[in-house]
Motif scaffolding. Structure first.
Motif, PDB file in Angstrom:
ATOM      1  N   MET B   1      25.047  37.597  46.217  1.00 37.71           N
ATOM      2  CA  MET B   1      26.322  38.232  46.091  1.00 37.71           C
ATOM      3  C   MET B   1      27.734  37.732  46.657  1.00 37.71           C
ATOM      4  SD  MET B   1      26.041  42.048  46.923  1.00 37.71           S
ATOM      5  CE  MET B   1      26.175  41.707  48.573  1.00 37.71           C
ATOM      6  N   GLY B   2      28.862  37.806  46.327  1.00 38.64           N
ATOM      7  CA  GLY B   2      30.088  37.408  47.186  1.00 38.64           C
ATOM      8  C   GLY B   2      31.436  37.751  46.881  1.00 38.64           C
ATOM      9  N   VAL B   3      32.184  36.413  46.489  1.00 40.21           N
ATOM     10  CA  VAL B   3      33.185  37.312  46.281  1.00 40.21           C
ATOM     11  C   VAL B   3      34.121  36.240  46.378  1.00 40.21           C
ATOM     12  CG1 VAL B   3      34.708  37.217  48.280  1.00 40.21           C
ATOM     13  CG2 VAL B   3      35.905  38.012  46.440  1.00 40.21           C
ATOM     14  N   THR B   4      34.810  35.697  44.787  1.00 35.37           N
ATOM     15  CA  THR B   4      34.868  34.507  44.513  1.00 35.37           C
ATOM     16  C   THR B   4      36.949  34.543  44.217  1.00 35.37           C
ATOM     17  OG1 THR B   4      33.048  33.990  42.773  1.00 35.37           O
ATOM     18  CG2 THR B   4      35.473  32.645  42.940  1.00 35.37           C
ATOM     19  N   ALA B   5      37.271  33.701  45.132  1.00 36.42           N
ATOM     20  CA  ALA B   5      38.946  33.790  45.460  1.00 36.42           C
ATOM     21  C   ALA B   5      39.265  32.915  44.419  1.00 36.42           C
ATOM     22  CB  ALA B   5      39.217  34.121  47.097  1.00 36.42           C
ATOM     23  N   THR B   6      40.295  33.374  43.803  1.00 32.19           N
ATOM     24  CA  THR B   6      40.974  32.677  43.384  1.00 32.19           C
ATOM     25  C   THR B   6      42.675  32.391  43.563  1.00 32.19           C
ATOM     26  OG1 THR B   6      40.156  33.247  40.838  1.00 32.19           O
ATOM     27  CG2 THR B   6      42.034  31.788  41.023  1.00 32.19           C
ATOM     28  N   TYR B   7      42.784  31.314  43.545  1.00 32.75           N
ATOM     29  CA  TYR B   7      44.053  31.213  44.515  1.00 32.75           C
ATOM     30  C   TYR B   7      45.058  29.318  43.717  1.00 32.75           C
ATOM     31  CZ  TYR B   7      41.172  32.020  48.900  1.00 32.75           C
ATOM     32  OH  TYR B   7      40.484  32.272  49.410  1.00 32.75           O
ATOM     33  N   LEU B   8      45.781  29.528  43.975  1.00 33.81           N
ATOM     34  CA  LEU B   8      47.024  28.775  42.877  1.00 33.81           C
ATOM     35  C   LEU B   8      47.764  27.624  44.689  1.00 33.81           C
ATOM     36  CD1 LEU B   8      49.584  30.461  40.947  1.00 33.81           C
ATOM     37  CD2 LEU B   8      47.565  29.232  40.527  1.00 33.81           C
ATOM     38  N   PHE B   9      47.298  26.243  44.959  1.00 29.93           N
ATOM     39  CA  PHE B   9      47.613  25.540  45.916  1.00 29.93           C
ATOM     40  C   PHE B   9      48.681  24.892  45.981  1.00 29.93           C
ATOM     41  CE2 PHE B   9      43.543  25.834  48.391  1.00 29.93           C
ATOM     42  CZ  PHE B   9      43.696  27.058  48.616  1.00 29.93           C
ATOM     43  N   PRO B  10      49.403  24.309  46.519  1.00 27.51           N
ATOM     44  CA  PRO B  10      50.979  23.273  45.946  1.00 27.51           C
ATOM     45  C   PRO B  10      49.867  22.132  45.451  1.00 27.51           C
ATOM     46  CG  PRO B  10      51.404  24.174  47.604  1.00 27.51           C
ATOM     47  CD  PRO B  10      49.983  24.681  47.404  1.00 27.51           C
ATOM     48  N   THR B  11      49.817  21.315  44.502  1.00 27.40           N
ATOM     49  CA  THR B  11      49.408  20.531  43.931  1.00 27.40           C
ATOM     50  C   THR B  11      48.992  19.202  44.473  1.00 27.40           C
ATOM     51  OG1 THR B  11      48.766  19.116  41.492  1.00 27.40           O
ATOM     52  CG2 THR B  11      50.754  19.013  42.400  1.00 27.40           C
TER      53      THR B  11
END
Lengths: 397, 397
Positions: B1-11
């Motif tokens: 159980m947990g949280v999934t974070a979606t990020y945008l990082f500079p390529t």
């Protein structure tokens, strides 16, 4: 009486007109449509453009908002001066200046630099602070062993990692009572005091009860992720006389508010001036030296607002990340003597372990305060010598 | 159980390696240095990179954080997933996905779209909402007259301006009791109900007491500048059964958190998904049409997260600014039927005053729901005709 907000807006030939529209729109809405009698009545609510200074990329605008328009709290002030303007591309809020009575609503630090120095009985040098390392997933015996090693090395303060929350292995209240016992024992043996800032976390409406209980159990400092709750939440903690503990304000998440290109708050306002006004005894922020970094000018501006004379107690600057013993002279040069030298990897990464790591820092601090080069001091401090062998020294520029 | 974070990082060519360092650094610190037995113990605390998707300017990274590492509250979750990463240039947090048990910790709206429609007895059309105008500096008689004029025009909801705080001329509790009387009288005469969202403001630790007192006095909705206090503060209000009122979450200040170039939260996460999860019955945000605007794609993404099926009550989208009766078909096309049409200048700017202004909107809503062109509907509605003469219609694209 009121607040003057200083903004940077993208430069525009009709900036004054734009600023005047905002000053009206964010207060009484319009002016010219209003009859003379009503103008009299509304005058004390009317926002005013104080100045417009043209720049190449951005213009500097000051707008005055009368205090008659808002209650004396930061949520109301922020919503007034930046609630709507935050949506405008590239609008930055870089300063807030509060008139006397409004300024007096803020508490400032309960202890501040002087109070903390008194508590620790250290008047003549920067303080040394450590961060627990790798406690997540480990139990209280791990926590205790680490604390003992660090105290043996001469740290003045220690804090939880800001991402250590309530958990079964090292529960909040157990961390407090365990640390209290160890710190008291250390004091009895050595006469040296130390503060442990336990991470006050959880739901917003439980913070006061938890902090009061922490104080009852003998906690001697709190760590608080202020930007996860808002500056006003920190102010309420500072004002609660049942808590009565120094507060380490952690800047986690402030990169969202202040660190993004184009807009947002200035770091010096958010992590400097306002953190001090609402009552942070320490303000911890990314140093300009590490891999998690803010700019040198931002870091120095934070430090200035934490320590300049303004009638409030001073707040200790705690620039963090990327700090090893060889950097101490640079740190003191940049931030002055009223500083907390804060290290994690720079203590735990010492080849002889954390006790030696802390000793190396204490030797570096001692030398720097006395203007003795570290390479010279290393001749009489084996831990410092070993640290310099590992990390080198930073040539003060 | 947990949280999934979606990020945008500079390529970055070594993005996976970078992401893995973050996943470890934000959980257990390191992995390879750790002995096998300890690895077993720490496994359930270890962050994991779920995916790295390369993009041209930014890469999309998903990182999973085990729930064992944080308490089930947004301050802890934000500090974990974005506390430190917010300092990295151009790192955006665009989504959070909570596993079942963690998701179930959130309350969602107390009433939501269905509950509000039931309260107002309006099931078949978008709601019409007005904003008080120019109350600052004026007294309760001004406030009362405005409310009566708007109710006569057929509004369903009205809210304080978000920058109207506690003040001597129109005190919080007086606004509530005054509005209650007028709204009740209107109901007795017409059978039409209306909600008035009074601005719940002030110090963080006074919010619950004020909101409870507001409920006792007969307030029937609250306006809340959630980003001046944090989403968790809204959640605590939603969870307080002594309050039991619909909450209009205002997006003021969210431009700092989501609107700045380069980094920050996505609007759909902050003003959409999370505002719904913590309990906003309405989410008010800048429409893509006005002078205070967010992008069309951001506005539509907010709307989607407020209304998609996810087991929670739905939240009404309240896109605001720049809305006049001629835009209603476009609004419905963009946001669907479960919408609040919210207007200030579009009501008060009507050449025949606010009652006609509200009537014009009601006629435009009626026509749009029935797919009747506004120019056609204007033949039987003088207020709508006059509104279209003034502002025109927006051709639906």
């Amino acid at each position: 009486m009121g607040v003057t907000a200083t903004y940077l807006f993208p430069t525009h030939p009709e900036q004054r007109k734009i600023a005047e529209q905002h000053a009206l729109g964010l207060t009484i809405g319009s002016w010219t449509d209003i009859q003379h009698l009503e103008q009299e009545q509304l005058k004390k609510h009317k926002g005013e453009v104080v100045s417009v200074e043209k720049g190449e990329v951005k213009d500097t605008i000051k707008i005055y908002y009368p205090a008659a328009n808002f209650s004396a709290d930061l949520p109301a002030i922020f919503t007034t001066v930046y609630g709507k303007l935050s949506f405008f591309e590239g609008y930055e809020l870089i300063d807030l200046t509060f008139d006397g009575e409004l300024l007096a609503q803020f508490p400032g630090p309960r202890f501040g630099v002087n109070g903390i120095r008194e508590q620790l009985n250290v008047s003549d040098r920067p303080l040394l602070k450590a961060i627990f390392k790798g406690v997540m997933g480990r139990d209280l015996s791990f926590f205790s062993a680490q604390l003992e090693e660090l105290l043996a090395g001469g740290i003045d303060l220690i804090k939880d990692d800001e991402i250590l929350f309530e958990n079964e292995l090292t529960p909040f209240y157990k961390r407090i009572t365990t640390a209290k016992e160890i710190i008291n024992r250390h004091y009895e043996h050595t006469g040296q005091r130390a503060l442990y800032a336990v991470n006050l976390s959880g739901r917003t409406n439980e913070l006061h009860e938890k902090a009061e209980r922490a104080a009852e159990l003998g906690a001697n400092a709190l760590l608080f992720n202020v930007h996860a709750y808002g500056l006003d939440a920190l102010q309420t903690l500072r004002e609660n006389n049942n808590i009565n503990l120094p507060i380490v304000a952690h800047s986690a998440l402030s990169g969202v508010l202040a660190g993004q290109a184009g807009g947002g708050f200035s770091y010096s306002l958010l992590v400097g001036k306002l953190t001090r006004l609402v009552g942070g005894d320490f303000s911890l922020f990314p140093s300009p030296y590490g891999n998690v970094a803010i700019s040198r000018s931002d870091a120095l501006a934070i430090n200035q607002t934490l320590t300049e004379e303004n009638g409030f107690e001073k707040t200790f600057a705690v620039p963090s990340a990327g700090i090893h013993p060889g950097m101490v002279p640079q740190l003191l040069k940049d931030f002055g003597d009223n500083l907390v030298v804060n290290a994690g990897g720079g203590i735990f990464g010492h080849p002889d372990g954390p006790t030696s790591g802390a000793q190396a820092f204490r030797a570096a601090i001692e030398a720097s305060v006395n203007n003795i080069p570290l390479t010279e001091a290393a001749k009489t401090s084996e831990p410092l010598k070993r640290a310099i062998d590992q990390w080198g020294t930073v040539v003060t520029s």
